[in-house]
Motif scaffolding. Sequence first.
Motif, mmCIF file in Angstrom:
data_model
loop_
_atom_site.group_PDB
_atom_site.id
_atom_site.type_symbol
_atom_site.label_atom_id
_atom_site.label_comp_id
_atom_site.label_asym_id
_atom_site.label_seq_id
_atom_site.Cartn_x
_atom_site.Cartn_y
_atom_site.Cartn_z
ATOM 1 N N HIS A 168 33.776 39.208 44.998
ATOM 2 C CA HIS A 168 33.959 40.149 46.107
ATOM 3 C C HIS A 168 34.212 41.553 45.569
ATOM 4 O O HIS A 168 34.578 41.740 44.400
ATOM 5 N N ARG A 169 34.022 42.545 46.431
ATOM 6 C CA ARG A 169 34.376 43.906 46.085
ATOM 7 C C ARG A 169 35.901 44.040 46.035
ATOM 8 O O ARG A 169 36.601 43.525 46.902
ATOM 9 N N ALA A 170 36.392 44.694 45.008
ATOM 10 C CA ALA A 170 37.835 44.843 44.848
ATOM 11 C C ALA A 170 38.430 45.669 45.987
ATOM 12 O O ALA A 170 37.811 46.614 46.483
ATOM 13 N N THR A 171 39.627 45.296 46.399
ATOM 14 C CA THR A 171 40.370 46.057 47.398
ATOM 15 C C THR A 171 41.743 46.416 46.826
ATOM 16 O O THR A 171 42.284 45.694 45.990
ATOM 17 N N ILE A 172 42.304 47.518 47.309
ATOM 18 C CA ILE A 172 43.603 47.973 46.820
ATOM 19 C C ILE A 172 44.671 46.915 47.055
ATOM 20 O O ILE A 172 45.506 46.649 46.194
ATOM 21 N N ASN A 173 44.652 46.290 48.230
ATOM 22 C CA ASN A 173 45.714 45.346 48.581
ATOM 23 C C ASN A 173 45.613 44.035 47.808
ATOM 24 O O ASN A 173 46.623 43.497 47.351
ATOM 25 N N GLU A 174 44.395 43.508 47.648
ATOM 26 C CA GLU A 174 44.217 42.190 47.043
ATOM 27 C C GLU A 174 44.003 42.246 45.528
ATOM 28 O O GLU A 174 44.321 41.283 44.829
ATOM 29 N N ASP A 231 47.447 57.397 41.042
ATOM 30 C CA ASP A 231 46.214 57.624 40.269
ATOM 31 C C ASP A 231 45.114 56.651 40.718
ATOM 32 O O ASP A 231 43.953 57.035 40.861
ATOM 33 N N VAL A 232 45.509 55.402 40.938
ATOM 34 C CA VAL A 232 44.536 54.375 41.331
ATOM 35 C C VAL A 232 43.967 54.684 42.707
ATOM 36 O O VAL A 232 42.746 54.650 42.905
ATOM 37 N N GLN A 257 43.676 48.973 38.914
ATOM 38 C CA GLN A 257 44.516 49.741 38.001
ATOM 39 C C GLN A 257 43.969 49.660 36.578
ATOM 40 O O GLN A 257 43.948 50.660 35.844
ATOM 41 N N ASN A 258 43.501 48.473 36.200
ATOM 42 C CA ASN A 258 42.961 48.299 34.857
ATOM 43 C C ASN A 258 41.669 49.093 34.673
ATOM 44 O O ASN A 258 41.409 49.621 33.585
ATOM 45 N N VAL A 259 40.854 49.190 35.727
ATOM 46 C CA VAL A 259 39.624 49.991 35.639
ATOM 47 C C VAL A 259 39.959 51.441 35.330
ATOM 48 O O VAL A 259 39.355 52.070 34.451
ATOM 49 N N VAL A 260 40.935 51.998 36.061
ATOM 50 C CA VAL A 260 41.332 53.392 35.839
ATOM 51 C C VAL A 260 41.949 53.554 34.452
ATOM 52 O O VAL A 260 41.663 54.517 33.732
#
Length: 477
Positions: free
Chosen positions: A422-428, A180-181, A434-437
């Motif tokens: 910084h802009r969020a990245t999936i890895n970091e 989903d994320v 996940q919390n945003v979604v």
Amino acid sequence: MRKQRNIILATFAAATFLVGIGANAGSHAGSAPELAQDTLVTEERAPEHSIVDEVIWVVGDQPILKSDVEMMKLQGEMEGMTWNGDPDYIIPEQIAVQKLFLHQAEIDSINVTEAEIAQNIEMQINRWIQQAGSREKLEEYKKMSITQMRQQLHDDFRNNQLIQQMREKLVSDIAVTPADVRKYFNNMPEDSIPLVPTQVEVEIITKQPKISQDEINHVKNDLREYTDRVNNGETSFATLARLYSEDPGSARQGGEMDYVGRGMLDPAFAAVAFNLTDPKRVSKIVESEYGFHIIQLIDKRGDKIKVRHILRIPRVSAEATDSMRMKLDSLAADIRADKLSFEEAATVMSDDKETRNNHGLMSFNSEEGRTSKFQMKDLPTEVARKVERMEVGDVSDAFPMVNEKGKHVVAIVKLKNRIAAHRATINEDFQVLQNVVLQKQRAEFLHNWVVKKIKTTYVRMQDRYKNYKYEYEGWVK
């Protein structure tokens, strides 16, 4: 970005109501909020200047007063908040939504304990103390005592916690998967990806200044006097608790605590409380991490106990605070000179149990779980002021602060790490994304729940409120 006011529910006694509403609403006053939608009968309004207060909305059997809205608007102005629309319409809707959640909390038997309420009140008052500089300055600014502030905040904080627990219960089954994320953010333009604010990791050493024996004796003598007055039949324990106890969670209840197990109490307090057998007797003076107590048994039920207590907290002198600052400044100098590490000093010397066992590292419960990564807004005010000017590896000079238990302490801090915005990245930053979604899905669910709830709730409003485009549809039919 504009910050919209999140209404704290409050009620105020109305001096006079608008002619006609009291009579029209009266037939529904005893009914449950689950009633068919009704249309407000057109009223002949009194001249605006002659109205002291008036009912402007009715939600279920609960009125919303004009004074409610004016007070919330004034608070928003004082706090520098802006509104995404007209506050004269936004605020009544927000209050109405809160009433829907409160009504559902009553139906679902949601409860909050006095201890939970007291903890949140104490955290708020401690933030105010830090901002004002001292308890005395806060009392001067607010023009009321700390005890009066606690009493004033009680009902609002109780309602807020009921609402929060109700909202959490409603969305407790909503979950998102890693798929989903990824799907959500793969379809999002790069400039719309959330910005993760600057985060810091901080280590802390706190020491409580020594309280003078004279101050301790003064507190103990007061507690002995209370015991004598109860034993002599001069007054009741509950009356003295309301007058003198410094435990905001139980003082309002005459010192009475809920049934509680031994493991939920301070060990010293529990050792004495669980040995009480005679409800007519008052315990000896007990010292806990919160201060000094006397205790009276109410009832025992299995492995739980119900007691009353009076808490008195000895005051720290300015001289003791200055002396402790000098000692911690000396310790900070030794750490900077590499005579010992901050982590070693925290493990051996700090009074803070929460951080001492983690080598001084601060942490808190965030929406993503327990973490040591703080945004500046999540740090205690005095800590944030120090950290803001520090480089990674720096150790601060000593400074006074009030901890979460309301105790005056002196602290030094070390900035362990700073993670730039910084802009969020999936890895970091997977947990952040996940919390945003998750929050998006929960917000959509709660929005739909409110709309559905409105359909089965009796709502009336004055005619002048019917032509506004509200966030939730269905208020007017």
